[in-house]
Motif scaffolding. Structure first.
Motif, mmCIF file in Angstrom:
data_model
loop_
_atom_site.group_PDB
_atom_site.id
_atom_site.type_symbol
_atom_site.label_atom_id
_atom_site.label_comp_id
_atom_site.label_asym_id
_atom_site.label_seq_id
_atom_site.Cartn_x
_atom_site.Cartn_y
_atom_site.Cartn_z
ATOM 1 N N ASP A 15 0.865 -1.186 0.000
ATOM 2 C CA ASP A 15 0.000 0.000 0.000
ATOM 3 C C ASP A 15 0.892 1.224 0.000
ATOM 4 O O ASP A 15 1.923 1.229 0.674
ATOM 5 C CB ASP A 15 -0.911 -0.003 1.242
ATOM 6 C CG ASP A 15 -2.036 1.001 1.127
ATOM 7 O OD1 ASP A 15 -1.762 2.224 1.258
ATOM 8 O OD2 ASP A 15 -3.181 0.593 0.905
ATOM 9 N N ASP A 60 -3.042 -3.242 -2.402
ATOM 10 C CA ASP A 60 -3.887 -2.096 -2.731
ATOM 11 C C ASP A 60 -4.099 -2.025 -4.245
ATOM 12 O O ASP A 60 -3.176 -2.252 -5.021
ATOM 13 C CB ASP A 60 -3.214 -0.812 -2.239
ATOM 14 C CG ASP A 60 -4.104 0.420 -2.328
ATOM 15 O OD1 ASP A 60 -5.327 0.279 -2.552
ATOM 16 O OD2 ASP A 60 -3.578 1.533 -2.171
ATOM 17 N N VAL A 61 -5.298 -1.713 -4.650
ATOM 18 C CA VAL A 61 -5.621 -1.594 -6.074
ATOM 19 C C VAL A 61 -4.968 -0.358 -6.674
ATOM 20 O O VAL A 61 -4.456 -0.393 -7.790
ATOM 21 C CB VAL A 61 -7.152 -1.551 -6.284
ATOM 22 C CG1 VAL A 61 -7.502 -1.165 -7.709
ATOM 23 C CG2 VAL A 61 -7.770 -2.895 -5.921
ATOM 24 N N GLN A 62 -4.986 0.741 -5.930
ATOM 25 C CA GLN A 62 -4.495 2.005 -6.465
ATOM 26 C C GLN A 62 -3.085 2.287 -5.963
ATOM 27 O O GLN A 62 -2.880 2.765 -4.864
ATOM 28 C CB GLN A 62 -5.445 3.135 -6.088
ATOM 29 C CG GLN A 62 -6.822 2.932 -6.688
ATOM 30 C CD GLN A 62 -7.823 3.980 -6.247
ATOM 31 O OE1 GLN A 62 -7.656 4.647 -5.245
ATOM 32 N NE2 GLN A 62 -8.881 4.111 -7.020
ATOM 33 N N ASP A 67 -1.175 -0.325 -11.495
ATOM 34 C CA ASP A 67 -2.261 -0.661 -10.582
ATOM 35 C C ASP A 67 -2.123 -2.072 -10.003
ATOM 36 O O ASP A 67 -1.373 -2.911 -10.498
ATOM 37 C CB ASP A 67 -3.635 -0.454 -11.224
ATOM 38 C CG ASP A 67 -3.977 -1.450 -12.319
ATOM 39 O OD1 ASP A 67 -3.526 -2.608 -12.266
ATOM 40 O OD2 ASP A 67 -4.719 -1.069 -13.232
ATOM 41 N N SER A 87 -9.003 -1.758 -1.243
ATOM 42 C CA SER A 87 -9.180 -0.403 -1.766
ATOM 43 C C SER A 87 -10.124 0.348 -0.849
ATOM 44 O O SER A 87 -10.921 -0.266 -0.132
ATOM 45 C CB SER A 87 -9.764 -0.441 -3.183
ATOM 46 O OG SER A 87 -9.998 0.872 -3.663
ATOM 47 N N ARG A 89 -12.349 2.099 -2.165
ATOM 48 C CA ARG A 89 -13.577 2.057 -2.973
ATOM 49 C C ARG A 89 -14.266 0.708 -2.800
ATOM 50 O O ARG A 89 -13.696 -0.239 -2.265
ATOM 51 C CB ARG A 89 -13.226 2.292 -4.438
ATOM 52 C CG ARG A 89 -12.638 3.697 -4.665
ATOM 53 C CD ARG A 89 -12.118 3.902 -6.050
ATOM 54 N NE ARG A 89 -13.162 3.727 -7.047
ATOM 55 C CZ ARG A 89 -12.961 3.814 -8.351
ATOM 56 N NH1 ARG A 89 -11.745 4.055 -8.817
ATOM 57 N NH2 ARG A 89 -13.946 3.643 -9.195
ATOM 58 N N TYR A 94 -14.997 -1.802 -9.457
ATOM 59 C CA TYR A 94 -13.987 -2.393 -10.321
ATOM 60 C C TYR A 94 -14.531 -3.475 -11.250
ATOM 61 O O TYR A 94 -13.788 -4.030 -12.052
ATOM 62 C CB TYR A 94 -12.847 -2.971 -9.468
ATOM 63 C CG TYR A 94 -12.174 -1.920 -8.642
ATOM 64 C CD1 TYR A 94 -11.420 -0.922 -9.239
ATOM 65 C CD2 TYR A 94 -12.301 -1.893 -7.257
ATOM 66 C CE1 TYR A 94 -10.799 0.068 -8.489
ATOM 67 C CE2 TYR A 94 -11.684 -0.918 -6.497
ATOM 68 C CZ TYR A 94 -10.942 0.064 -7.113
ATOM 69 O OH TYR A 94 -10.336 1.040 -6.362
#
Length: 122
Positions: A15, A60-62, A67, A87, A89, A94
């Protein structure tokens, strides 16, 4: 042989926010997981996983530069670690990308707990 004995899974936390990594580390260590390392971006994650392969990657996605979906795809090949995406979100944001990248599942950061993590990796 002990039925209650189990080898603790080794987890790599990825992250770009150090405060979140610290919270995740504390939560997972208290639940009996061993933290194999931490990474702040995709390059660090891939290098750490190659140098000392973990059992699970909390990813983490972001991330900056690349990514989490592409990192998960790179990690989840034959014999690779289990990947759990996170995430801030919702998973629905996604679409099918969570399933398509080979991850075991997705946990929204605000819902991360030892139980939600264990449900995907144990």
């Amino acid at each position: 042989m002990c039925d209650d004995c189990r080898v603790a899974k080794r987890v790599l936390i990825v992250d770009d926010h150090q405060p979140f990594r610290a919270v995740a580390r504390d939560l997972l260590e208290r639940a009996g997981y061993v933290i194999a390392g931490e990474a702040a971006d995709a390059a660090e994650a891939l290098a750490a996983a190659a140098a000392d392969p973990p059992d699970v990657v909390l990813l983490d996605v972001q991330l900056p530069g690349r990514d989490g979906f592409s990192v998960a795809t790179a990690l989840t090949g034959v014999g690779g670690p289990a990947v759990v995406l996170i995430s801030s979100r919702e998973a629905e944001d996604y679409g099918r990308r969570v399933e398509a990248c080979g991850a075991r599942g997705f946990i929204q950061k605000s819902r991360l707990s030892a139980a939600t993590f264990a449900a995907l990796v144990d």
